[in-house]
Write a protein that holds these residues in place. Structure first.
Motif, PDB file in Angstrom:
ATOM      1  N   ASP A  50       2.063   1.707 -21.578  1.00 35.38           N
ATOM      2  CA  ASP A  50       1.714   2.442 -20.652  1.00 35.38           C
ATOM      3  C   ASP A  50       1.858   3.988 -20.698  1.00 35.38           C
ATOM      4  N   SER A  51       1.952   4.711 -19.811  1.00 37.70           N
ATOM      5  CA  SER A  51       2.126   6.309 -20.196  1.00 37.70           C
ATOM      6  C   SER A  51       3.068   6.852 -20.959  1.00 37.70           C
ATOM      7  N   LEU A  52       4.135   5.910 -21.246  1.00 43.69           N
ATOM      8  CA  LEU A  52       5.179   6.294 -22.031  1.00 43.69           C
ATOM      9  C   LEU A  52       4.735   6.434 -23.577  1.00 43.69           C
ATOM     10  N   SER A  53       4.090   5.322 -24.000  1.00 41.59           N
ATOM     11  CA  SER A  53       3.341   5.235 -25.211  1.00 41.59           C
ATOM     12  C   SER A  53       2.177   5.886 -25.530  1.00 41.59           C
ATOM     13  N   ALA A  54       1.499   6.295 -24.264  1.00 40.54           N
ATOM     14  CA  ALA A  54       0.042   7.031 -24.111  1.00 40.54           C
ATOM     15  C   ALA A  54       0.259   8.341 -24.285  1.00 40.54           C
ATOM     16  N   GLY A  55       1.669   8.985 -24.210  1.00 43.81           N
ATOM     17  CA  GLY A  55       1.811  10.383 -24.471  1.00 43.81           C
ATOM     18  C   GLY A  55       1.451  11.333 -23.259  1.00 43.81           C
ATOM     19  N   TYR A  56       1.715  10.687 -22.060  1.00 49.51           N
ATOM     20  CA  TYR A  56       1.397  11.349 -20.687  1.00 49.51           C
ATOM     21  C   TYR A  56       2.110  12.701 -20.801  1.00 49.51           C
ATOM     22  N   GLY A  57       0.917  13.637 -20.345  1.00 50.86           N
ATOM     23  CA  GLY A  57       1.397  14.854 -19.932  1.00 50.86           C
ATOM     24  C   GLY A  57       1.738  15.926 -21.179  1.00 50.86           C
ATOM     25  N   ILE A 113       2.910  -2.970 -30.977  1.00 51.96           N
ATOM     26  CA  ILE A 113       4.402  -2.367 -30.335  1.00 51.96           C
ATOM     27  C   ILE A 113       3.926  -2.690 -28.879  1.00 51.96           C
ATOM     28  N   VAL A 114       4.622  -3.617 -28.268  1.00 55.08           N
ATOM     29  CA  VAL A 114       4.547  -3.839 -26.758  1.00 55.08           C
ATOM     30  C   VAL A 114       5.372  -3.051 -26.042  1.00 55.08           C
ATOM     31  N   GLU A 115       4.730  -2.259 -25.292  1.00 52.18           N
ATOM     32  CA  GLU A 115       5.807  -1.096 -24.432  1.00 52.18           C
ATOM     33  C   GLU A 115       5.216  -1.398 -23.047  1.00 52.18           C
ATOM     34  N   LEU A 116       5.924  -2.081 -22.211  1.00 54.45           N
ATOM     35  CA  LEU A 116       5.400  -2.281 -20.829  1.00 54.45           C
ATOM     36  C   LEU A 116       6.467  -2.825 -19.963  1.00 54.45           C
ATOM     37  N   GLY A 117       6.312  -2.595 -18.588  1.00 51.44           N
ATOM     38  CA  GLY A 117       7.247  -2.863 -17.505  1.00 51.44           C
ATOM     39  C   GLY A 117       7.928  -1.786 -16.818  1.00 51.44           C
ATOM     40  N   ALA A 118       7.781  -0.574 -17.317  1.00 48.16           N
ATOM     41  CA  ALA A 118       8.336   0.371 -16.413  1.00 48.16           C
ATOM     42  C   ALA A 118       7.865   0.527 -15.019  1.00 48.16           C
ATOM     43  N   ASN A 119       6.344   0.377 -15.011  1.00 49.18           N
ATOM     44  CA  ASN A 119       5.604   0.517 -13.817  1.00 49.18           C
ATOM     45  C   ASN A 119       5.975  -0.636 -12.808  1.00 49.18           C
ATOM     46  N   ASP A 120       5.870  -1.857 -13.410  1.00 49.78           N
ATOM     47  CA  ASP A 120       6.520  -2.909 -12.567  1.00 49.78           C
ATOM     48  C   ASP A 120       7.659  -2.659 -11.916  1.00 49.78           C
ATOM     49  N   MET A 121       8.593  -2.114 -12.657  1.00 52.92           N
ATOM     50  CA  MET A 121      10.025  -1.915 -12.340  1.00 52.92           C
ATOM     51  C   MET A 121      10.047  -1.106 -11.057  1.00 52.92           C
ATOM     52  N   LEU A 122       9.233   0.312 -11.471  1.00 50.59           N
ATOM     53  CA  LEU A 122       9.251   1.261 -10.421  1.00 50.59           C
ATOM     54  C   LEU A 122       8.571   1.009  -9.268  1.00 50.59           C
ATOM     55  N   ARG A 123       7.761  -0.012  -9.086  1.00 56.83           N
ATOM     56  CA  ARG A 123       7.210  -0.429  -7.716  1.00 56.83           C
ATOM     57  C   ARG A 123       7.949  -1.642  -7.374  1.00 56.83           C
ATOM     58  N   GLY A 124       8.840  -1.870  -7.996  1.00 56.92           N
ATOM     59  CA  GLY A 124       9.972  -3.114  -7.431  1.00 56.92           C
ATOM     60  C   GLY A 124       9.176  -4.204  -7.413  1.00 56.92           C
ATOM     61  N   LEU A 125       7.997  -4.815  -8.428  1.00 52.06           N
ATOM     62  CA  LEU A 125       7.495  -6.048  -8.200  1.00 52.06           C
ATOM     63  C   LEU A 125       8.466  -7.099  -8.888  1.00 52.06           C
ATOM     64  N   VAL A 150      10.517  -9.534 -10.792  1.00 55.05           N
ATOM     65  CA  VAL A 150      10.723  -9.813 -12.081  1.00 55.05           C
ATOM     66  C   VAL A 150      10.117 -11.024 -12.627  1.00 55.05           C
ATOM     67  N   SER A 151       9.921 -12.093 -11.922  1.00 53.48           N
ATOM     68  CA  SER A 151       9.255 -13.243 -12.452  1.00 53.48           C
ATOM     69  C   SER A 151       7.765 -12.846 -12.727  1.00 53.48           C
ATOM     70  N   GLN A 152       7.238 -11.979 -11.910  1.00 51.63           N
ATOM     71  CA  GLN A 152       5.793 -11.734 -12.235  1.00 51.63           C
ATOM     72  C   GLN A 152       5.888 -10.961 -13.433  1.00 51.63           C
ATOM     73  N   THR A 153       6.589  -9.762 -13.607  1.00 45.10           N
ATOM     74  CA  THR A 153       6.733  -9.162 -14.968  1.00 45.10           C
ATOM     75  C   THR A 153       6.960 -10.022 -16.160  1.00 45.10           C
ATOM     76  N   ARG A 154       7.786 -10.738 -15.964  1.00 41.08           N
ATOM     77  CA  ARG A 154       8.061 -11.815 -17.037  1.00 41.08           C
ATOM     78  C   ARG A 154       6.887 -12.643 -17.255  1.00 41.08           C
ATOM     79  N   THR A 155       6.316 -13.326 -16.440  1.00 45.86           N
ATOM     80  CA  THR A 155       5.081 -14.049 -16.550  1.00 45.86           C
ATOM     81  C   THR A 155       4.020 -13.628 -17.317  1.00 45.86           C
ATOM     82  N   ASN A 156       3.660 -12.134 -17.086  1.00 47.35           N
ATOM     83  CA  ASN A 156       2.575 -11.391 -17.628  1.00 47.35           C
ATOM     84  C   ASN A 156       3.045 -10.821 -19.025  1.00 47.35           C
ATOM     85  N   LEU A 157       4.089 -10.608 -19.122  1.00 48.07           N
ATOM     86  CA  LEU A 157       4.636 -10.226 -20.689  1.00 48.07           C
ATOM     87  C   LEU A 157       4.657 -11.533 -21.465  1.00 48.07           C
ATOM     88  N   ASP A 158       5.087 -12.423 -21.076  1.00 50.52           N
ATOM     89  CA  ASP A 158       5.210 -13.722 -21.841  1.00 50.52           C
ATOM     90  C   ASP A 158       3.393 -14.238 -22.169  1.00 50.52           C
TER      91      ASP A 158
END
Length: 207
Positions: A25-32, A88-100, A102-110
């Protein structure tokens, strides 16, 4: 006119330099930040200074959840034009910030890790941690996604992408979430040994 001579490839030619794809996401994309100061450019520079002539490609999209990244994984790999030696898989921050959930995030990362495994592409899974305001129950469940999936898929794991940077205003941009240039360099410095180890493992499997 002189004839054009074609030569067969030399079987003893040096192997190509490894390619790393930072898929996140934006963390690895170099946002800003200017491109030269973002995570992928700084990681590539650090690897080369360490004697590893790797190319690091940017696969980060600001705002992506794990579900959105999952949806673009296949065409993103096609767009590289080459099978990366490490993702390098760097994901999940936006799921967490949106309060999605956890099972949804885990399923997609899986699903992302499963796809990469089926393609025989090595992975370094970069973990994320839940913000304290989401409560201890959510935090335990979210934080537990990464070690559980790394174990399930047998992939390398870096425990926390923002290690040494999160919560330190001097290392963050004005939004308090994204690393500034100094913060990126700290992230890269801490991740570098794990990236080099994962690349060595990739080379050993290929050999």
């Amino acid at each position: 006119m002189l004839p054009v001579l074609a030569f067969a490839p030399n079987a003893d030619a040096a192997p190509r330099a490894p390619v790393i794809w930072a898929f996140g996401d934006s963390l690895s994309a170099g946002y800003g930040l200017p491109p030269a100061l973002g995570f992928t450019a700084r990681l590539e520079g650090a690897l080369r200074r360490a004697g590893v002539a790797a190319t690091v490609r940017n696969g980060g999209v600001a705002g992506d959840t794990a579900a959105q990244a999952r949806a673009r994984l296949r065409w993103g790999l096609r767009g590289l034009g080459i099978t990366p030696d490490l993702v390098i898989v760097e994901l999940g921050a936006n799921d967490m910030l949106r309060g999605l959930p956890v099972s949804q995030t885990r399923t997609n990362l899986d699903a992302i890790l499963t796809e990469l495994h089926e393609r025989r592409i090595p992975v370094l899974l970069a973990g994320m941690r839940a913000a304290p305001n989401l409560g201890p129950e959510y935090g335990r469940a979210f934080d537990g996604i990464y070690p559980a999936l790394a174990k399930k898929h047998g992939v390398a794991r870096y425990p926390f992408f923002l290690d040494g940077v999160a919560g330190n205003r001097a290392l963050l941009q004005a939004d308090g979430m994204h690393p500034n240039a100094r913060g990126v360099d700290i992230i890269v410095g801490r991740m570098l040994p794990g990236v080099r180890k994962a690349l060595r493992g990739s080379a050993a499997r290929a050999g």
